[in-house]
Design a protein around this motif. Structure first.
Motif, short mmCIF file in Angstrom:
data_model
loop_
_atom_site.label_atom_id
_atom_site.label_comp_id
_atom_site.label_asym_id
_atom_site.label_seq_id
_atom_site.Cartn_x
_atom_site.Cartn_y
_atom_site.Cartn_z
N GLU A 297 59.56 1.60 62.23
CA GLU A 297 60.70 2.53 62.21
C GLU A 297 61.28 2.65 60.80
O GLU A 297 61.58 3.75 60.34
N GLY B 194 55.93 11.26 65.25
CA GLY B 194 57.10 10.44 65.55
C GLY B 194 57.09 9.81 66.92
O GLY B 194 57.82 8.84 67.17
N VAL C 85 61.89 11.17 64.49
CA VAL C 85 61.91 9.81 65.04
C VAL C 85 63.29 9.48 65.60
O VAL C 85 63.41 8.94 66.71
#
Length: 533
Positions: free
Chosen positions: A371, A352, A420
């Protein structure tokens, strides 16, 4: 015109993107996307005529209706429970509001399959309640299996999603608007409908969509309650023939994508709505209903918490030794769970990092795509992801089939968004000029990151890793499908105990998982600034 061209160039990702991180982010995004592509490839191997026959069969239609009915029922029931509970604990003078706030939030820490297991043990045929009532001439109880049982259990363990989002919105509500409505001779109910409800509606919708997504993707509860929905049928069919399972998996993914799209739209509307400020202490006086009103949160918390805890206590005290010779718990299962969860947390954190950094520091089409792709795991339920990786392991990577690395890969794909999201938020709090200053003092890019940026983002990294670790500990369907032979974890042992009817053997692992889930709630509360005032 030149400035506009420059901005367009930056937005399209043509300038200032570090090549190394771009390549790493591309590898991560491709790895996350591959299981879905493998699933599509598996479904594409089914002939068109055969696929049409399977998808239009009466069984498929029934599974689709069952899944839709469960999603709608659980979502609606969650709203009916959560909104009044949020209003009582925020806007009224309910006694012991702080206690009830915590009590009605805690069901979120209980994995739904443990709740289902406990309810079957308590209210099923020859269950604990049946045994208590037999001396009084009660021969049978209403069936706990099927749609009604799945609806009850999923509602009890998902309504906190709606409760938490609605409560947060009510706490930021401008109460002066409510009072203005009251001065215009509106009743409290009219003021709620005309003023309060429209302002909290986006929060209710956001929480409700999370409930819908959970209800659609959950495997353990429908399986234990013997109610045929997508996840249960996929799990059964993949053991027989994978054609039908792969087609149903694509339909399930399509359903989750629709829910996620709606969720994204609702969240955007929630941000646009803005936040109000008002007098938080101006609460509705319940009068003579003040004490009786506690019956509602007490009933909900009692069903969701007292039933499973009481059943687990009964199992722990009187049920464990009875089944010791046939299904015995070993502490190795805890070690196995911690081992793969720790590996998944570490791998998800490392994977991430480049995606989160690019998303936080560079506004471009490419970084946005990275993303968004990292969130594919949210659109792929565990049973579908497991099926895709079983197909991949059998066809293309036999040495990896039924190994820990493939299992950890599944966890990373499934829970990468948690890492993330947390890491990106931490990067946004770091002033970019700080590492720049370190580089002007002779530090390399890596040295500046290690000396300046890493210490500042460490809390976010640890928070994301903790969430991945804790959710991995509870993951059931992907673990069942991908674990190495003889490699049992807490969740798989609980599943085996449930299938064998050895309730006492499940007590210790279930309690350990509850403790882990409680830690998960502490992480959420501490990181989100959630208070119980």
């Amino acid at each position: 015109m030149n400035a506009e061209t420059e901005r367009t160039s930056e937005r399209s990702g043509l300038r200032e993107l570090p090549l190394g991180l771009v390549l790493l982010g591309g590898v991560v995004s491709a790895a996350v996307l591959l299981p879905l592509l493998w699933l599509v490839g598996m479904a594409a191997g089914v002939g068109q005529a055969r696929a049409l026959e399977l998808l239009t069969s009466s069984r498929t239609v029934q599974v689709l209706l069952n899944s839709a009915l469960l999603v709608v029922g659980v979502t609606g029931a969650s709203i009916l429970l959560a909104v009044p509970l949020a209003y009582l604990t925020v806007r009224t003078d309910l006694p012991f509001r702080r206690f009830w706030t915590v009590a009605v939030s805690l069901p979120l820490v209980i994995p739904s399959y443990i709740g289902a297991f406990a309810f079957v043990s308590a209210f099923g045929p020859r269950g604990e309640l049946q045994q208590l009532l037999t001396p009084f001439g009660v021969e049978s109880l209403p069936a706990v299996y099927g749609f009604e049982g799945a609806l009850l259990v999923l509602t009890l363990y998902t309504y906190p999603y709606v409760y938490i989002t609605t409560r947060a919105s009510l706490k930021s509500l401008d109460t002066t608007l409510v009072e203005a409505a009251r001065t215009l001779d509106h009743s409290r109910w009219d003021a709620f409908k005309r003023v309060t409800l429209p302002q909290v509606q986006p929060a209710i919708a956001a929480g409700s969509l999370l409930v819908a997504l959970y209800a659609l993707s959950d495997f353990g509860t429908p399986a234990i309650m013997q109610f045929d929905v997508f996840t249960r049928v996929i799990y059964v069919e993949q053991q027989i023939g994978r054609d039908y399972a792969s087609l149903l998996s694509l339909v399930l993914v399509a359903g989750t994508l629709v829910i996620l799209a709606v969720e994204s739209r609702i969240r955007g509307e929630e941000r646009d709505a803005g936040r109000q400020s008002g007098r938080a202490d101006d609460r509705v006086r319940l009068g003579r209903w003040r004490w009786p009103a506690m019956a509602f949160p007490a009933l909900v918390a009692g069903l969701a918490l007292a039933v499973p805890l009481a059943i687990l206590a009964l199992w722990l005290v009187g049920g464990g030794s009875e089944y010791a010779t046939t299904l015995e718990f070993e502490w190795q299962y805890v070690t196995n769970s911690v081992y793969v969860a720790a590996l998944a947390a570490l791998a998800a954190t490392l994977a991430g990092l480049p995606v989160a950094y690019l998303a936080a520091r560079h506004d471009s089409v490419l970084t946005d795509a990275y993303e968004r792709l990292s969130y594919v795991g949210y659109a792929v339920p565990g049973v579908v992801l497991g099926l895709a990786l079983v197909y991949f392991g059998n066809r293309y990577a036999t040495p990896l089939y039924k190994t820990v690395p493939l299992l950890v890969f599944a966890y990373v794909v499934r829970f990468l968004p948690q890492s993330v999201g947390s890491t990106r938020a931490s990067f946004l709090t770091v002033n970019p000029q700080l590492p720049e200053a370190a580089r002007t003092l002779g530090r390399t890019t890596v040295g500046a990151f290690r000396a300046v940026t890493l210490p500042l983002i460490a809390p976010g990294l640890l928070g994301g890793a903790a969430l991945v670790f804790l959710t991995t500990m509870k993951e059931l369907p992907a673990t069942l499908l991908l674990r190495p032979i003889g490699f049992d974890t807490l969740s798989t042992f609980i599943w085996q105990a449930q299938k064998a009817g050895h309730f006492g053997a499940a007590a210790v692992p279930a309690l350990v998982l509850l403790v882990v889930s409680g830690l998960s709630m502490l992480v959420i509360l501490s990181r989100e600034g959630y208070d119980v005032r």
